[in-house]
Design a protein around this motif. Sequence first.
Motif, PDB file in Angstrom:
ATOM      1  N   ASP A 215       0.830  -1.210   0.000  1.00 24.55           N
ATOM      2  CA  ASP A 215       0.000   0.000   0.000  1.00 24.55           C
ATOM      3  C   ASP A 215       0.864   1.260   0.000  1.00 24.55           C
ATOM      4  N   LYS A 216       1.942   1.209   0.769  1.00 24.23           N
ATOM      5  CA  LYS A 216       2.842   2.372   0.832  1.00 24.23           C
ATOM      6  C   LYS A 216       3.520   2.595  -0.522  1.00 24.23           C
ATOM      7  N   ILE A 217       3.953   1.506  -1.160  1.00 26.22           N
ATOM      8  CA  ILE A 217       4.633   1.613  -2.464  1.00 26.22           C
ATOM      9  C   ILE A 217       3.683   2.153  -3.524  1.00 26.22           C
ATOM     10  N   ASN A 218       2.422   1.705  -3.463  1.00 26.80           N
ATOM     11  CA  ASN A 218       1.448   2.173  -4.458  1.00 26.80           C
ATOM     12  C   ASN A 218       1.241   3.676  -4.410  1.00 26.80           C
ATOM     13  N   LEU A 220       3.677   5.852  -3.745  1.00 30.79           N
ATOM     14  CA  LEU A 220       4.927   6.574  -4.017  1.00 30.79           C
ATOM     15  C   LEU A 220       4.846   7.261  -5.381  1.00 30.79           C
ATOM     16  N   SER A 221       5.466   8.411  -5.441  1.00 29.63           N
ATOM     17  CA  SER A 221       5.551   9.124  -6.724  1.00 29.63           C
ATOM     18  C   SER A 221       6.692   8.558  -7.559  1.00 29.63           C
ATOM     19  N   ASP A 222       6.710   8.944  -8.880  1.00 26.09           N
ATOM     20  CA  ASP A 222       7.721   8.380  -9.783  1.00 26.09           C
ATOM     21  C   ASP A 222       9.117   8.923  -9.525  1.00 26.09           C
ATOM     22  N   ASP A 223       9.223  10.007  -8.744  1.00 29.29           N
ATOM     23  CA  ASP A 223      10.559  10.552  -8.452  1.00 29.29           C
ATOM     24  C   ASP A 223      11.111   9.910  -7.175  1.00 29.29           C
ATOM     25  N   THR A 224      10.939   8.602  -7.067  1.00 28.75           N
ATOM     26  CA  THR A 224      11.396   7.855  -5.890  1.00 28.75           C
ATOM     27  C   THR A 224      12.198   6.649  -6.354  1.00 28.75           C
ATOM     28  N   ALA A 225      13.225   6.299  -5.586  1.00 31.08           N
ATOM     29  CA  ALA A 225      13.986   5.067  -5.787  1.00 31.08           C
ATOM     30  C   ALA A 225      13.815   4.195  -4.542  1.00 31.08           C
ATOM     31  N   ILE A 226      13.687   2.880  -4.758  1.00 27.82           N
ATOM     32  CA  ILE A 226      13.444   1.962  -3.629  1.00 27.82           C
ATOM     33  C   ILE A 226      14.680   1.093  -3.405  1.00 27.82           C
ATOM     34  N   SER A 240       6.971 -14.079   3.221  1.00 28.65           N
ATOM     35  CA  SER A 240       6.726 -13.873   1.790  1.00 28.65           C
ATOM     36  C   SER A 240       8.057 -13.480   1.161  1.00 28.65           C
ATOM     37  N   PRO A 241       8.598 -14.293   0.266  1.00 28.81           N
ATOM     38  CA  PRO A 241       9.924 -14.028  -0.287  1.00 28.81           C
ATOM     39  C   PRO A 241      10.013 -12.627  -0.901  1.00 28.81           C
ATOM     40  N   LEU A 242      11.194 -12.024  -0.781  1.00 30.08           N
ATOM     41  CA  LEU A 242      11.400 -10.664  -1.249  1.00 30.08           C
ATOM     42  C   LEU A 242      11.194 -10.536  -2.752  1.00 30.08           C
ATOM     43  N   TYR A 243      11.526 -11.593  -3.510  1.00 32.63           N
ATOM     44  CA  TYR A 243      11.442 -11.455  -4.964  1.00 32.63           C
ATOM     45  C   TYR A 243      10.001 -11.257  -5.432  1.00 32.63           C
ATOM     46  N   ASN A 244       9.013 -11.763  -4.655  1.00 28.45           N
ATOM     47  CA  ASN A 244       7.622 -11.522  -5.009  1.00 28.45           C
ATOM     48  C   ASN A 244       7.283 -10.038  -4.952  1.00 28.45           C
ATOM     49  N   LEU A 245       7.763  -9.373  -3.891  1.00 26.24           N
ATOM     50  CA  LEU A 245       7.513  -7.939  -3.742  1.00 26.24           C
ATOM     51  C   LEU A 245       8.235  -7.148  -4.822  1.00 26.24           C
ATOM     52  N   LYS A 251       6.496  -4.402 -11.844  1.00 26.45           N
ATOM     53  CA  LYS A 251       5.413  -4.513 -12.818  1.00 26.45           C
ATOM     54  C   LYS A 251       4.417  -3.367 -12.699  1.00 26.45           C
ATOM     55  N   ASN A 252       4.161  -2.906 -11.449  1.00 25.57           N
ATOM     56  CA  ASN A 252       3.080  -1.952 -11.227  1.00 25.57           C
ATOM     57  C   ASN A 252       3.543  -0.517 -11.007  1.00 25.57           C
ATOM     58  N   LYS A 253       4.815  -0.304 -10.782  1.00 22.38           N
ATOM     59  CA  LYS A 253       5.308   1.057 -10.554  1.00 22.38           C
ATOM     60  C   LYS A 253       6.515   1.324 -11.439  1.00 22.38           C
ATOM     61  N   ASN A 254       6.601   2.559 -11.926  1.00 23.60           N
ATOM     62  CA  ASN A 254       7.756   2.969 -12.743  1.00 23.60           C
ATOM     63  C   ASN A 254       8.804   3.595 -11.832  1.00 23.60           C
ATOM     64  N   ILE A 255       9.346   2.777 -10.952  1.00 17.78           N
ATOM     65  CA  ILE A 255      10.289   3.238  -9.929  1.00 17.78           C
ATOM     66  C   ILE A 255      11.506   2.325  -9.968  1.00 17.78           C
ATOM     67  N   PRO A 256      12.732   2.887  -9.986  1.00 18.12           N
ATOM     68  CA  PRO A 256      13.934   2.042  -9.960  1.00 18.12           C
ATOM     69  C   PRO A 256      14.080   1.326  -8.618  1.00 18.12           C
ATOM     70  N   ILE A 257      14.526   0.066  -8.682  1.00 17.63           N
ATOM     71  CA  ILE A 257      14.628  -0.770  -7.480  1.00 17.63           C
ATOM     72  C   ILE A 257      16.068  -1.239  -7.324  1.00 17.63           C
ATOM     73  N   TYR A 258      16.558  -1.189  -6.085  1.00 15.90           N
ATOM     74  CA  TYR A 258      17.906  -1.651  -5.756  1.00 15.90           C
ATOM     75  C   TYR A 258      17.814  -2.581  -4.552  1.00 15.90           C
ATOM     76  N   THR A 259      18.784  -3.473  -4.457  1.00 12.76           N
ATOM     77  CA  THR A 259      18.827  -4.369  -3.307  1.00 12.76           C
ATOM     78  C   THR A 259      20.263  -4.785  -3.066  1.00 12.76           C
ATOM     79  N   PHE A 260      20.448  -5.796  -2.193  1.00 16.37           N
ATOM     80  CA  PHE A 260      21.794  -6.213  -1.805  1.00 16.37           C
ATOM     81  C   PHE A 260      22.084  -7.655  -2.218  1.00 16.37           C
ATOM     82  N   TRP A 261      21.151  -8.292  -2.934  1.00 15.05           N
ATOM     83  CA  TRP A 261      21.279  -9.725  -3.175  1.00 15.05           C
ATOM     84  C   TRP A 261      21.311 -10.011  -4.684  1.00 15.05           C
TER      85      TRP A 261
END
Length: 780
Positions: A215-218, A220-226, A240-245, A251-261
């Motif tokens: 809900d929080k991610i939905n 977020l504005s497009d000028d955000t990086a996660i 719930s495995p992280l890859y599902n999120l 798929k649903n947000k035009n936001i760049p995503i970064y992680t450590f894995w």
Amino acid sequence: MTNKNNFIYFCICILLINAFFLSNFFSFGEEDSKHILIINSQNLSYSYTHNVVEGIYSSLNSQNNIIHIENMDIQIKHDDEYFDMLYNLYKYKFQKYKFDIVIVTDEDAYYFFEKYNDKLFVNSPILFCGINESSILNKINSNERYHVVEQSIDINKTLSLVNNLHPNSKIFIPVNPNLLSYQYIKLFEDQKKYYSSKNIDVIIYYESNINKVIDKINNLSDDTAIVFLTDFLNDSNEISPLYNLIEYTSKNKNIPIYTFWDSMMNKGIVGGSLCDAYDLGDSTGNFALKIMNKTNNNIHKFLVQNNYQFDYNQLKRFNIPISKLPQKSEIINKPSNFYNISKNTVYTFGVYIILFLILIILVLLFNIKKAKKLQRILNSSQEEYKNLIEFLPFGILVHQNGNILFANSALLKLFKIKNLESIKNKPLYDYVHKDFHTKINERLINQKKNIYSPYIEELGLTPNGEFIDIAVCSYPFFNEKSHSLVIVSDLSEKKKAEELKNKIIEEEKRLKQALEYDKLKTEFFSNLSHELKTPLNLIFSITQLIENNLTNNQLVCKSNNTIHHINILKQNCYRMLRLVNNLIDITKLDCGYFNIELQNHNIVSLVENITLSVSDYIKNKQIYLIFDTNVEEKIMAVDPNAIERIILNLLSNSIKFTDLGDSITVDLFSEEDYVTISVKDTGIGIPNDKLEIIFDRFRQVDKSLTRNTEGSGIGLSLVKSLIDMHNGSIDVKSDYGCGSEFIIKLPVTTVDDITEIDTAYAKDTYIEKINIEFSDIYSI
């Protein structure tokens, strides 16, 4: 010429590689084999664990090593009971092995080894990997037997990278606080303060529920990086495995995503400074070789550096130029320009393809050998488990959704079943009494919720219809097939022992009662002999005295003494008559020949006349006798002779145990359905421990032959029997040292009596009976 030389070099390489691999393939001797145990906190279905194990295999599998793998599944169950079960399992399973090294792949398994450090694999070095907690790393470094391969999560480097690639964007970091140590929370908070000082908005969102994070991610504005780090929990409180999120967000947000894995690559992330699980496993395997070969023995720690990895498709999606990436970054999914490849490159590439195919064939041959070896080990483990289950003294059963899949020999023997095939796929209900089917339903429901069902007693049912007392507990398998392990214990011997114990207790009770009854009879006959001897002695003495006076012609001149002696003689005759009457009456009662004759009488005048007729007999004792009633007339069906006997016996007892100057009160109260008669004295009373036995036959409060009053111990028993025949009741209240009260309750009934009701007072009627009933009171 160049092509010819390349071809010659290629052939030489092929021969060298063949010689190397075939020499290894055909060296079947295992005299130099090393046993290596890999223990994972999770099972191999987790991509991180799978990649770490694959990396370890890449370093160790090429050697002549025997590798054992155990998955603890700590994420499913994590408590002391489960750790104790694992400890006993590993101790039994690996009692024949001495491992050259034990490799533990993450933090959760560390706590298991911390608990059993001095009990399990004590002669083997322990190598940890995948541990990032500084407190745990400090403990590991302080233990001489422990080694560690570290691969740190670099939060500073990742946030700096995100800020450089998206300078005008906010940074949103959702974190599950239950899966993150204080160390990393503090690092995030420090970074937040740092970027806030540079007017860069860093949002750290602490939440464990994945739906709230979505809900929080939905929003977020497009000028955000996660930046993602941890897994989250669904509404059922399951991981719930992280890859599902990540896939959902990409798929649903035009936001760049970064992680450590690195395992999140191709799931929708741009990239980052990633922990490569395979690289960690490979480094762990190489470090393990050095430890087993005892090279660099003084080194207990090895550090693995993270690599920058990026997804070309995501870089293109968010218009991130490759020039802005850190140096030596690895870019996956980057398309190649085939038309720019030279002929030499094509030729070289073809050579490498052929070489690669040959290598694959050799590796497959080598892996076939290793697979056969692993299969032998697996078969051996299966045989050991099977022998263990068959050796157990209690029944073991495995079922799926209530249908039987397996049963050991102990259970088949308990239920008198010839073989396993005859009960396979049959429902549990067929072998449990129908009264316990609801219990089976409850266990099946608990199984679906992964809840352990404790021991309960049930009634088993054999194919022949015989019942068996059993105790049952069940333990669910944590998989999608709804399997459950059931342990069945035989309670038959326990039940028989309990029945025998109860029977022995009952027989002991009967024996005790028989001994007590014999004792009472002995006491009764002792009292009876005393009761008979005393009046006989008096009668004999008076007879001698009268005979002597007659002989000496002194009978006339001593007439007063003679009358006194005759009275004593008469009283003792009454006493013997009273005893004989009582004995005859209790004999009739025992044989069922004693009957009462109910007549309609005025119970008030009847009791009053009996009471007043006694007054002349107690004058010499200076005892006050009082009669009181709340009604003047009450007609009811009674046996007057029985009522006389009851009242006279109670008055006789009161007189015996009442001192000079005390009083005896007889009260009669009429109620609607009952008449209550109370005989109360202010005498010595009855001890509390004697109140329950006072109406028992042959019982006496004072059993000694030197007691102050006479009696056989059957008077009150006879009184109670007469009252019972009137359908009434008698109770006693007593305050020891202050007096006693006997309370009689008689039901008010009438009979069809044609005789005229007699209510007249006839004192002379009771004189003979009073003389008999009071015959053992010598002072009268």
